[in-house]
Structure formats: structure tokens, C-alpha cells
Design an enzyme around this catalytic site. Structure first.
Site, short mmCIF file in Angstrom:
data_model
loop_
_atom_site.label_atom_id
_atom_site.label_comp_id
_atom_site.label_asym_id
_atom_site.label_seq_id
_atom_site.Cartn_x
_atom_site.Cartn_y
_atom_site.Cartn_z
CE LYS A 144 -0.97 7.69 6.00
NZ LYS A 144 0.38 7.87 5.43
NE ARG A 165 2.43 1.25 7.55
CZ ARG A 165 1.69 1.97 8.40
NH1 ARG A 165 0.84 2.87 7.94
NH2 ARG A 165 1.82 1.79 9.71
#
Length: 267
Positions: free
Chosen positions: A213, A247
Site C-alpha cells: 500500500k 492480507r
């Protein structure tokens, strides 16, 4: 807790492997958006140590364009059905739309991963309760406006948990995700990761989703495909903070990081 036919113990951090069957996801868009490549990647993730496969049919990157329920179902349901037919692994559907979720449950999905924490679609909690599946409820807001940031995020997550419980979903079937990368500034994303232990004290299992991210990219000044090391640091912090799930895209590397961290903590 149980997801599908598998039990998840409370002394280990498990891996949710990301399978985006989309043409435009920020990191792996277009790589797995046909059934053959999706199944090949699923097999690879399982061999490398994934414990759950999270199937997503709509990109939720910044500036994403919403697609129709029909298109999202056409992308995800056939893939879920084939994964459940060919592999013995729990499958999650990454969606915030109850129509898509119900189609996924019919295809065999064992869990719902909702980036709006049951607050976008008022029928989502009931759909999950009726299917008897687990749910991962992520923190999100339409506007990134906060008073006491961490307290507000935790309060929002507890509201999502309350929606789930009111629909009849048991606490043991609820996972909370503090939502790194969603409605948060760079500094706020760092604060979430730094304070993971506080989220683990809310009374629910916690999932951390930081893989590749922007908080990692901005910190290291790296593109999405070069953020493995940064992701591994956050995975280690997740293990040390008691998070039950991470995740991630890169299964093998994160699995090794989890094993090493847990061996040190338990040694």
C-alpha cells in the site's frame, strides 16, 4: 473461530492471500482476471502457505470506478466456484454489495470481506447472517474527518461489529480490520500500524491489510511491485500485536516472516 471447514487458533497469525480478478487493481490488475490464471495463482498461494483466498472483482484503489453488480458477479462467482471445487481452502469474497455477496455464497464463499464494515449496503449483514459465514469488517469513512483519530476509528469499528451482532452474527465470526489506506492520511496510517495492539484489545479478532500500500510506497519511495520488505515489517508488527490475520500479495515471504517472529516470541 471457524471459516468454512477450517478452525483458526488464537495463538497464530494466518495469511489471507489476495486474488484480484480485476483489470485495474493498483498492484496486480489484469494479472489474474481469467479463470485459468486465477486458479494457477490460487494454487501457487496455497503451496506458499495461504490459509484463506480473498477474491475481489472490483478495484478499490484511490479513484476507482464502481462497476455493476452483474459485472462483479460475473468476475467473481465462477472463480470462487472453481476454487472450491479444486482446492480445500476457505474463500472470502471482497465486496460491499449484498447482491454480489449472495452470489458468492451460492458459489461456495465462506466469508465476506466488506471494506465499508456493513455500513454501505443495509442488507449486507443479513446476507452474511443468513449464509452463516464469517465476516471481516473494515474501517472506512466517506470523509477523513476525525476528532480523536484512534478513538474514532475504534468507535467506528465497534459500530460495524454491533451491526453484525444485531443481524445474528456471533462474535466468534467477526474480524475487524482498521483499514490502512482508507480515509486516512499518511500519518494516520502509520498511527494505526503503531497502535495495532489497541485494536486487538477490542474483543474481536483483527486483520491487518497493508500489502504494497501507499503508506509503504511513500515511506520508502518505491513503486507497488517493490514494497515486499516494507510489507514484511508490518506483518511482523501484526504478529507481535496479536493480529489473527494479515492480507497480503506475497505469500511465501510473509509466511517466513510470521514463522520467524512467532518462533522468537514463543521460544
Amino acid at each position: 473461530m471457524r471459516i468454512g471447514n477450517r478452525g483458526f487458533l488464537n495463538n497464530h497469525t494466518y495469511i489471507m492471500g489476495i486474488l484480484n480478478v480485476t483489470p485495474d487493481s493498483f498492484s496486480d490488475g489484469g494479472q489474474h482476471n481469467d479463470i485459468d490464471s486465477a486458479l494457477f495463482h490460487t494454487e501457487k498461494m496455497i503451496k506458499e502457505g495461504a490459509d484463506i483466498i480473498d477474491v475481489g472483482g472490483e478495484s478499490t484503489r484511490p479513484g476507482y470506478v464502481m462497476i455493476s453488480d452483474k459485472e462483479e458477479i460475473e468476475r467473481t462467482a465462477p472463480v470462487i466456484e472453481r476454487i472450491k471445487r479444486e482446492f480445500d481452502i476457505p474463500v472470502s469474497i471482497d465486496t460491499y454489495k449484498s447482491t454480489v455477496a449472495r452470489a458468492a455464497f451460492l458459489a461456495g464463499a465462506d466469508m465476506i470481506n466488506d471494506i465499508w464494515g456493513f455500513k454501505y449496503d443495509p442488507d449486507m449483514a443479513r446476507a452474511a447472517a443468513e449464509a452463516g459465514v464469517g465476516c471481516c469488517l473494515m474501517h472506512n469513512r466517506k470523509k477523513a474527518q476525525y476528532g480523536d483519530f484512534l478513538a474514532d476509528v475504534m468507535s467506528d469499528l465497534m459500530e460495524s461489529a454491533a451491526i453484525a451482532e444485531a443481524a445474528g452474527i456471533g462474535r466468534s465470526n467477526i474480524v475487524l480490520d482498521p483499514g490502512v489506506g482508507f480515509a486516512k492520511s499518511y500519518e494516520q496510517n502509520l498511527a494505526v500500524i503503531k497502535n495495532l495492539k489497541k485494536f486487538s484489545e477490542l474483543g474481536f479478532e483483527v486483520l491487518l491489510g497493508t500489502s504494497r500500500k501507499s503508506v509503504i510506497g511513500l515511506t520508502l519511495d518505491l513503486p507497488a511491485d517493490e514494497r515486499v520488505e516494507g510489507t514484511l515489517v508490518t506483518t511482523v508488527m501484526a504478529v507481535m500485536s496479536g493480529c489473527r490475520f494479515v492480507r497480503v500479495h506475497d505469500i511465501k515471504e510473509n509466511k517466513r516472516a510470521i514463522i520467524m517472529t512467532e518462533r522468537i516470541l514463543n521460544g
